[in-house]
Write a protein that holds these residues in place. Sequence first.
Motif, short mmCIF file in Angstrom:
data_model
loop_
_atom_site.label_atom_id
_atom_site.label_comp_id
_atom_site.label_asym_id
_atom_site.label_seq_id
_atom_site.Cartn_x
_atom_site.Cartn_y
_atom_site.Cartn_z
N SER A 292 7.56 0.19 4.05
CA SER A 292 7.64 -0.02 2.60
C SER A 292 6.66 -1.10 2.15
N VAL A 293 6.58 -2.18 2.91
CA VAL A 293 5.65 -3.26 2.57
C VAL A 293 4.21 -2.76 2.66
N TYR A 294 3.89 -2.00 3.68
CA TYR A 294 2.54 -1.46 3.83
C TYR A 294 2.21 -0.53 2.67
N ASP A 295 3.14 0.35 2.30
CA ASP A 295 2.91 1.26 1.18
C ASP A 295 2.70 0.50 -0.13
N PHE A 296 3.48 -0.56 -0.34
CA PHE A 296 3.33 -1.36 -1.55
C PHE A 296 1.96 -2.03 -1.58
N ALA A 297 1.55 -2.62 -0.47
CA ALA A 297 0.25 -3.29 -0.40
C ALA A 297 -0.88 -2.29 -0.63
N ASP A 298 -0.74 -1.09 -0.08
CA ASP A 298 -1.75 -0.06 -0.27
C ASP A 298 -1.83 0.35 -1.74
N VAL B 19 -1.06 -1.54 -4.30
CA VAL B 19 -1.66 -2.66 -5.03
C VAL B 19 -3.17 -2.65 -4.85
N ARG B 20 -3.65 -2.43 -3.63
CA ARG B 20 -5.10 -2.38 -3.39
C ARG B 20 -5.75 -1.25 -4.18
N THR B 21 -5.11 -0.09 -4.21
CA THR B 21 -5.65 1.04 -4.96
C THR B 21 -5.70 0.72 -6.45
N GLY B 22 -4.64 0.12 -6.95
CA GLY B 22 -4.62 -0.26 -8.36
C GLY B 22 -5.69 -1.28 -8.70
N MET B 23 -5.91 -2.24 -7.80
CA MET B 23 -6.95 -3.25 -8.03
C MET B 23 -8.33 -2.60 -8.07
N ARG B 24 -8.57 -1.67 -7.13
CA ARG B 24 -9.86 -0.97 -7.10
C ARG B 24 -10.08 -0.18 -8.39
#
Length: 81
Positions: free
Chosen positions: A43-49, A51-56
Amino acid sequence: MNRILWMGIGVAVGVIAFRKITQAQTALGPEGMNRAVGRLADSVYDFADAVRTGMRDRESELRSALGVDDVAAPARDALRR
C-alpha cells in the motif's frame, strides 16, 4: 423439547466461538503478521508511486502553461549530479 433447543443454541455458539478464536490465532501468528506487513508495504509503495505520477503530470502541466521547453533538462540533470 425446551432442553434440546437450548442445547442446540449452546452447540451453535460454541462452534462460532471456536471458529472466531481460530481465525484470531491465525491472524496474530507469524504468518498473519507477515501478510499484514506485506500488504502495508504494498500500500505504501502504491501510494508513493501515485504521488510520483501526480508530480510528473503536474510538472508537465506547469511547464506547458509557462511555455517552458524541456531544453533545459540537460542543465537540470547536470545540477542533480
